[in-house]
Each structure stands twice: as C-alpha cells, then as structure tokens.
Design an enzyme around this catalytic site. Structure first.
Site, short mmCIF file in Angstrom:
data_model
loop_
_atom_site.label_atom_id
_atom_site.label_comp_id
_atom_site.label_asym_id
_atom_site.label_seq_id
_atom_site.Cartn_x
_atom_site.Cartn_y
_atom_site.Cartn_z
N ARG A 75 -17.61 13.64 0.85
CA ARG A 75 -17.10 14.88 1.46
C ARG A 75 -17.85 16.12 0.98
NH1 ARG A 75 -11.54 12.68 -0.25
NH2 ARG A 75 -13.04 11.90 -1.76
N VAL A 95 -38.54 -10.81 29.68
CA VAL A 95 -39.82 -11.53 29.80
C VAL A 95 -41.00 -10.58 29.67
CG1 VAL A 95 -38.89 -13.49 31.10
CG2 VAL A 95 -39.65 -11.46 32.34
N ARG A 117 -44.22 -0.73 9.59
CA ARG A 117 -44.29 -1.89 8.70
C ARG A 117 -44.28 -3.18 9.52
NH1 ARG A 117 -39.19 -1.19 4.83
NH2 ARG A 117 -38.32 -0.31 6.73
N PRO A 118 -45.05 -4.21 9.07
CA PRO A 118 -44.98 -5.51 9.76
C PRO A 118 -43.57 -6.08 9.62
CG PRO A 118 -46.36 -5.67 7.78
CD PRO A 118 -46.00 -4.23 7.94
N ASP A 160 -34.02 -3.88 15.91
CA ASP A 160 -35.24 -4.03 16.72
C ASP A 160 -35.16 -5.17 17.72
OD1 ASP A 160 -36.37 -1.92 15.30
OD2 ASP A 160 -37.22 -3.26 13.78
N GLU A 161 -33.98 -5.45 18.21
CA GLU A 161 -33.80 -6.57 19.14
C GLU A 161 -34.21 -6.21 20.57
OE1 GLU A 161 -31.36 -5.19 17.34
OE2 GLU A 161 -30.41 -6.69 16.05
N LYS A 219 -32.64 -3.08 21.91
CA LYS A 219 -31.46 -2.33 22.39
C LYS A 219 -31.86 -1.21 23.33
CE LYS A 219 -30.50 -1.50 18.09
NZ LYS A 219 -31.47 -2.38 17.46
N GLY A 220 -32.98 -0.54 23.01
CA GLY A 220 -33.44 0.57 23.84
C GLY A 220 -33.69 0.12 25.27
N THR A 231 -41.55 2.94 11.04
CA THR A 231 -42.38 3.00 9.84
C THR A 231 -43.71 2.28 9.99
OG1 THR A 231 -41.30 1.01 9.01
CG2 THR A 231 -40.36 3.12 8.31
N THR A 253 -37.33 1.59 21.85
CA THR A 253 -38.43 1.70 22.80
C THR A 253 -37.94 1.51 24.23
OG1 THR A 253 -39.74 0.64 21.07
CG2 THR A 253 -40.79 0.91 23.23
P1 GDP Z 1 -34.59 -1.60 19.37
O1 GDP Z 1 -34.70 -0.87 18.10
O2 GDP Z 1 -33.52 -2.65 19.35
O3 GDP Z 1 -34.44 -0.69 20.57
O4 GDP Z 1 -35.97 -2.39 19.56
P2 GDP Z 1 -37.46 -1.80 19.27
O5 GDP Z 1 -37.81 -0.87 20.35
O6 GDP Z 1 -37.56 -1.32 17.88
O7 GDP Z 1 -38.31 -3.11 19.33
C1 GDP Z 1 -38.35 -3.93 20.47
C2 GDP Z 1 -39.81 -4.03 20.95
O8 GDP Z 1 -39.94 -5.10 21.85
C3 GDP Z 1 -40.28 -2.81 21.71
O9 GDP Z 1 -41.65 -2.64 21.49
C4 GDP Z 1 -40.01 -3.20 23.16
O10 GDP Z 1 -40.87 -2.52 24.08
C5 GDP Z 1 -40.34 -4.66 23.14
N1 GDP Z 1 -39.57 -5.49 24.08
C6 GDP Z 1 -38.28 -5.39 24.46
N2 GDP Z 1 -37.95 -6.41 25.27
C7 GDP Z 1 -39.05 -7.17 25.40
C8 GDP Z 1 -39.33 -8.40 26.09
O11 GDP Z 1 -38.49 -9.00 26.74
N3 GDP Z 1 -40.60 -8.88 25.98
C9 GDP Z 1 -41.57 -8.26 25.24
N4 GDP Z 1 -42.77 -8.82 25.18
N5 GDP Z 1 -41.33 -7.11 24.58
C10 GDP Z 1 -40.09 -6.59 24.65
P1 IMO Z 2 -33.20 -0.01 15.17
O1 IMO Z 2 -32.07 0.84 15.67
C1 IMO Z 2 -34.65 -2.59 11.96
C2 IMO Z 2 -33.45 -1.54 7.89
C3 IMO Z 2 -34.50 -1.09 6.92
C4 IMO Z 2 -33.90 -1.61 5.64
C5 IMO Z 2 -32.41 -1.39 5.82
C6 IMO Z 2 -31.88 -0.10 5.22
O2 IMO Z 2 -34.54 0.41 15.64
O3 IMO Z 2 -32.90 -1.45 15.42
P2 IMO Z 2 -32.11 2.46 5.90
O4 IMO Z 2 -33.30 3.31 6.10
O5 IMO Z 2 -31.22 2.35 7.10
O6 IMO Z 2 -31.32 2.82 4.68
O7 IMO Z 2 -32.71 1.00 5.60
O8 IMO Z 2 -32.21 -1.35 7.22
N1 IMO Z 2 -33.38 -0.77 9.16
C7 IMO Z 2 -33.78 -1.25 10.34
N2 IMO Z 2 -34.38 -2.41 10.66
N3 IMO Z 2 -34.31 -1.72 12.94
C8 IMO Z 2 -33.68 -0.57 12.64
O9 IMO Z 2 -33.21 0.27 13.59
C9 IMO Z 2 -33.43 -0.27 11.29
N4 IMO Z 2 -32.86 0.77 10.65
C10 IMO Z 2 -32.83 0.44 9.36
O10 IMO Z 2 -35.74 -1.68 7.20
O11 IMO Z 2 -34.11 -3.00 5.52
MG MG Z 3 -36.14 -0.42 16.60
#
Ligand code: GDP
Ligand code: IMO
Ligand code: MG
Length: 428
Positions: A144, A417, A304-305, A13-14, A16-17, A302, A42
């Site tokens: 397998r 930003v 989740r917080p 969730d960094e 990447k999207g 999910t 996202t």
């Molecule tokens: P991913 O799984 O790595 O693609 O990341 P997620 O989409 O799960 O979570 C990243 C969240 O942060 C999304 O809601 C994005 O729209 C948001 N986001 C990404 N870059 C930024 C940023 O620079 N600032 C803010 N405020 N939100 C961002």
């Molecule tokens: P993106 O690509 C954040 C976490 C789950 C759990 C562990 C194992 O959006 O960054 P799993 O369902 O893969 O067996 O769960 O990995 N997890 C993630 N956390 N972002 C994700 O994907 C995740 N995909 C799995 O919360 O701790």
């Molecule tokens: Mg994500």
C-alpha cells in the site's frame, strides 16, 4: 453481456495477442487485466506486425475500445512510446479509443533498478525476470505504498510523490544492494511530463466495464503471461507477481463471474519457457534447437532465447482446471512440420509412481523430482500453412490435434498454422 477471457495456458508467449486479435472483430471492449511491459503480444494483420506490451491486442479493430485495467502495472514511458509507435503507423490511439484505469499502478525507474538488483542478489537462484520492475511495483501495491495512475490528474502534485517514492527506493538500492541512487528530481520532472500527456487517457475502468456489460456488448479480457506464471497457482517462485489466470480478469477489471461466457486458453502445440525454473519436457538437443529457430522462439520483450520442449499434457489439463477453460486455441502447429516422430508428455513419473496432475502447489522443487512419461505420435512433412479447414490438414496433424483435445477434455476452437490473422483454422 458476455465477457470472454483469453488466458495463457502454459508459461506465456503462447500467442495470446494473435488470438485476441482473431476474436477482436466481435468485441466492443478489449481489456488487459494483469502484468505490465514484461508482456510482449504479437499481432500480425492488415500489413502490420505489432509488438504490444501494454496496449491491448484489439487495437486494429476500429470498433473496439481498448482499456488498460486496474490490475495492470504501467511504465508511463513505455506506454507513451507504444502509443507514439502505433500513431506513426496510422493507428488511432487517441483517448477516445485507448483508456487507462485510474487504479492501475505506475512503475518508476527505481522499480526497474530494484528488480535488477534483486535478481543479481539471487545469483544462481535468479528467477530470470524481464527486469521491467514488475516484482517491486506489485510489492509496493501490496504494501500500500504504490503510486496509482489517478495521481497523474495533478501532474505537479504527482511529481512530488514520484520524488518521495524515488528517495525511499534509493535507500533500499544504496543500503541493501549497494547501488547508485537515481536522481529523484530528474525522475520527478520526467514523470510530470508523462502525466501531462497521459492525463486525458484516465478513466474509471470498472465503470467502463460495467457499462459495456450492461449494454449487452462484448468484452474481451486479455491476460498477460500464463497459468504457470501465476503468483498463486504457478510454478512458484519462478512466477510473475500478478494473476494471469482467468480469475485475475475479475480482480484486475472489477466485474463479477456471472458475466463470463467463455474462457479461452491459448497453448502452443509444444512448450516454451523464458527464465528460470524446472521445465520437464525441455529439449536440450537438435530438436529443441529446430523448434526455436523455426518457431522464432526469442522473447518479444527481452530477445532472450526461449527454452523449447515437447507438449506437456499435465500442464494443459491443469490450465483447463484452474481457469475453467471452455475452449483451447492451439497455436504454432505449423512449427512442428517435419519433426518426426513427435512426442507428447501424457503424465509424470517418479520412482514407480505416476501422476497425470501437474503438482503446482508443492512448488518448483517438487516439480523437479518428476520425469515426463511420453507417448509417441507420427509427424507429417506437408506444409500446413495454407490449411483453413480441419480437412486440409494431413491425417497425422489431425490425429495430433485430436489427441490433445481428448486428453485435455476441452474443445479446440482455433488451430494456428502461421502468425498471420488468416493463418488459422477456426471451429466455433
Ligand atoms: P503472446 O505473448 O502470448 O501474445 O505471444 P508472443 O507474441 O510473445 O509469441 C507468439 C509468437 O508466435 C509471435 O511471434 C506470433 O506472431 C507467433 N505466432 C502466433 N501464432 C502462430 C502460429 O500459429 N504459427 C506460427 N508460426 N507463429 C505464430
Ligand atoms: P506474455 O504476456 C513469457 C517470465 C519471465 C520470468 C518470470 C518473472 O508475453 O506471455 P517478471 O518480469 O514478470 O517478474 O518475470 O516470468 N515472464 C514471461 N514469460 N511471456 C511473458 O509475457 C512473460 N512475462 C514474464 O521470463 O521467468
Ligand atoms: Mg509474449
């Protein structure tokens, strides 16, 4: 012939999207290489807010072909739902644009049921999985006994295999976990329908990759999850069951390391984690709460917080090392506006000892013994969402970024930003 790999440098969730979307205009092929619909990526651009679970994040770039690679595990119901949603938005997701590797493995409803049953059985030691069937489907792949997407080319024969696998899984569900079995014939009938719809999308994924690279075109490899969720190199056992690290792109798409020109790590300006396992810089106070609310830190998949905490430099340095990062994208800097002072973990300490290194190979138990060693930096109060050049940032924000770059030893190529495509400072 360059392949650019985009990976998560923390626990997923960094952003990447948004980074894949941001790099997407130069790509001819955007390819997901690992994970399944546990991912939620996202993209906020062109008036859309897309939540992608399987379709690669290059989908808004019309010139790019989007490949779901061999290393991905696909829930066909989820993929079809996602394709339908995108089509409704007027986005072209026909088989000439979106491709599914015939070697990708398929998730069955029983994989999801087994994921839930195993989590429940773990009790307090639960991993906190997304319950999307990821662990069980990769276990079948390694054993397998899995079902590959190629089987969908013959929907009737495929349905037989689905029924058979469902019956095998049912025995585990009933005998070990005392759960209700799933109706094998109903599942098979549904999967037969999915196969009829997905059949046109099947391709030889690694041949597509090879053709792209041989023609001198650019491929963006999109990782799911993050370095610390890597099965081999993450915080085991609190990991996912695939290889999110850069090496996973080669395995999951089937090409060699010489084609790789850049490896971009995506990291937030702070740290988050969903699910169980130690997180040394976690903030269980008002600051953590504030970051969660301002940053919208609730799971895309999910809801989740997410657990929130200070930036952890040993993690980013570790990610730089295991992925061979050439660049770092630092997202969500805007979320830290108004937090003053800021803290960054520069090392870990334990009984008078100090280490700068993330102790991944000794597992989650080892990690739990260490304490973060913090450095304090001044915060800033100015709204930075309009910044497009480094000079637009207040001095304290520039210093924060400079401190991260210096400590990680990798150039920062993007500062986020805001969530929108344009809300970024690029320095290429
Ligand atoms: P991913 O799984 O790595 O693609 O990341 P997620 O989409 O799960 O979570 C990243 C969240 O942060 C999304 O809601 C994005 O729209 C948001 N986001 C990404 N870059 C930024 C940023 O620079 N600032 C803010 N405020 N939100 C961002
Ligand atoms: P993106 O690509 C954040 C976490 C789950 C759990 C562990 C194992 O959006 O960054 P799993 O369902 O893969 O067996 O769960 O990995 N997890 C993630 N956390 N972002 C994700 O994907 C995740 N995909 C799995 O919360 O701790
Ligand atoms: Mg994500």
């Amino acid at each position: 012939m360059p392949a650019i790999i985009v990976i998560g440098a923390q626990w997923g969730d960094e952003g990447k999207g948004r980074v894949v979307d941001g790099l997407g205009q130069q790509a001819d092929l955007v390819a997901r290489y690992n994970g399944g619909d546990n991912a939620g990526h996202t993209v906020v651009a062109e008036g859309h807010k897309l939540q992608l679970h399987l379709v690669p994040s290059g989908i808004l770039h019309r010139q790019a072909t989007c490949l779901i690679g061999a290393g991905v595990v696909v829930n066909p119901m989820q993929l079809l739902a996602e394709l339908d949603q995108l089509a409704e938005l007027g986005i072209d997701v026909g088989p000439e644009r979106v491709k599914l590797s015939a070697a990708a493995h398929l998730i069955l409803p029983t994989h999801r049921a087994l994921d839930g049953a195993r989590e429940a059985a773990r009790g307090a030691a639960a991993i906190g999985t997304t319950r999307r069937g990821i662990g069980p489907v990769y276990a079948d792949k390694a054993a397998r006994t899995g079902l590959r997407a190629s089987l969908m080319a013959d929907p009737e024969a495929f349905a037989e295999r689905v029924a058979e696998a469902t019956r095998d899984h049912n025995r585990l569900l009933q005998e070990i976990y005392h759960q209700e079995p799933l109706a094998a014939q109903d599942v098979a009938a549904k999967y037969c329908d999915y196969a009829k719809r997905l059949r046109p999308y099947l391709v030889d994924g690694s041949a597509l990759v090879a053709a792209c690279l041989a023609a001198g075109r650019t491929m963006l490899c999109e990782g799911a999850q993050g370095t610390l969720l890597d099965l081999n190199h993450g915080s085991y056992p609190f990991v996912t069951s695939s290889a999110p690290i850069a090496g996973g792109a080669l395995v999951g798409l089937g090409f060699g390391p010489r084609a790789v020109s850049q490896v971009v790590g995506v990291g937030k300006a702070y740290t988050t984690r969903v699910g169980g396992g130690p997180m040394l810089t976690e903030l269980l106070d008002a600051t953590g709460e504030r970051i969660r609310e301002v940053g919208g830190e609730y799971g895309t998949t999910t809801g989740r917080p997410r657990r929130c905490g200070w930036l952890d430099l040993p993690i980013l340095r570790y990610a730089a090392q295991v992925n061979g990062l050439t660049g770092l994208a630092l997202t969500k800097l805007d979320v830290l506006t108004g937090v003053d002072p800021l803290r960054i973990a520069v090392a870990y300490g334990r009984e008078g000892k100090r280490t700068e290194r993330f102790p991944a190979e000794f597992g989650a138990d080892e990690l739990a013994h260490w304490q973060p060693v913090y450095e304090e930096l001044p915060g800033w109060a100015e709204d930075i969402r309009g910044a497009r050049r480094m000079e637009d940032l207040p001095a304290a924000a520039q210093d924060y970024v400079a401190r991260v770059q210096e400590a990680v030893g990798v150039p920062i190529i993007l500062i986020g930003v805001g969530p929108e495509r344009e809300q970024a400072i690029w320095s290429r």
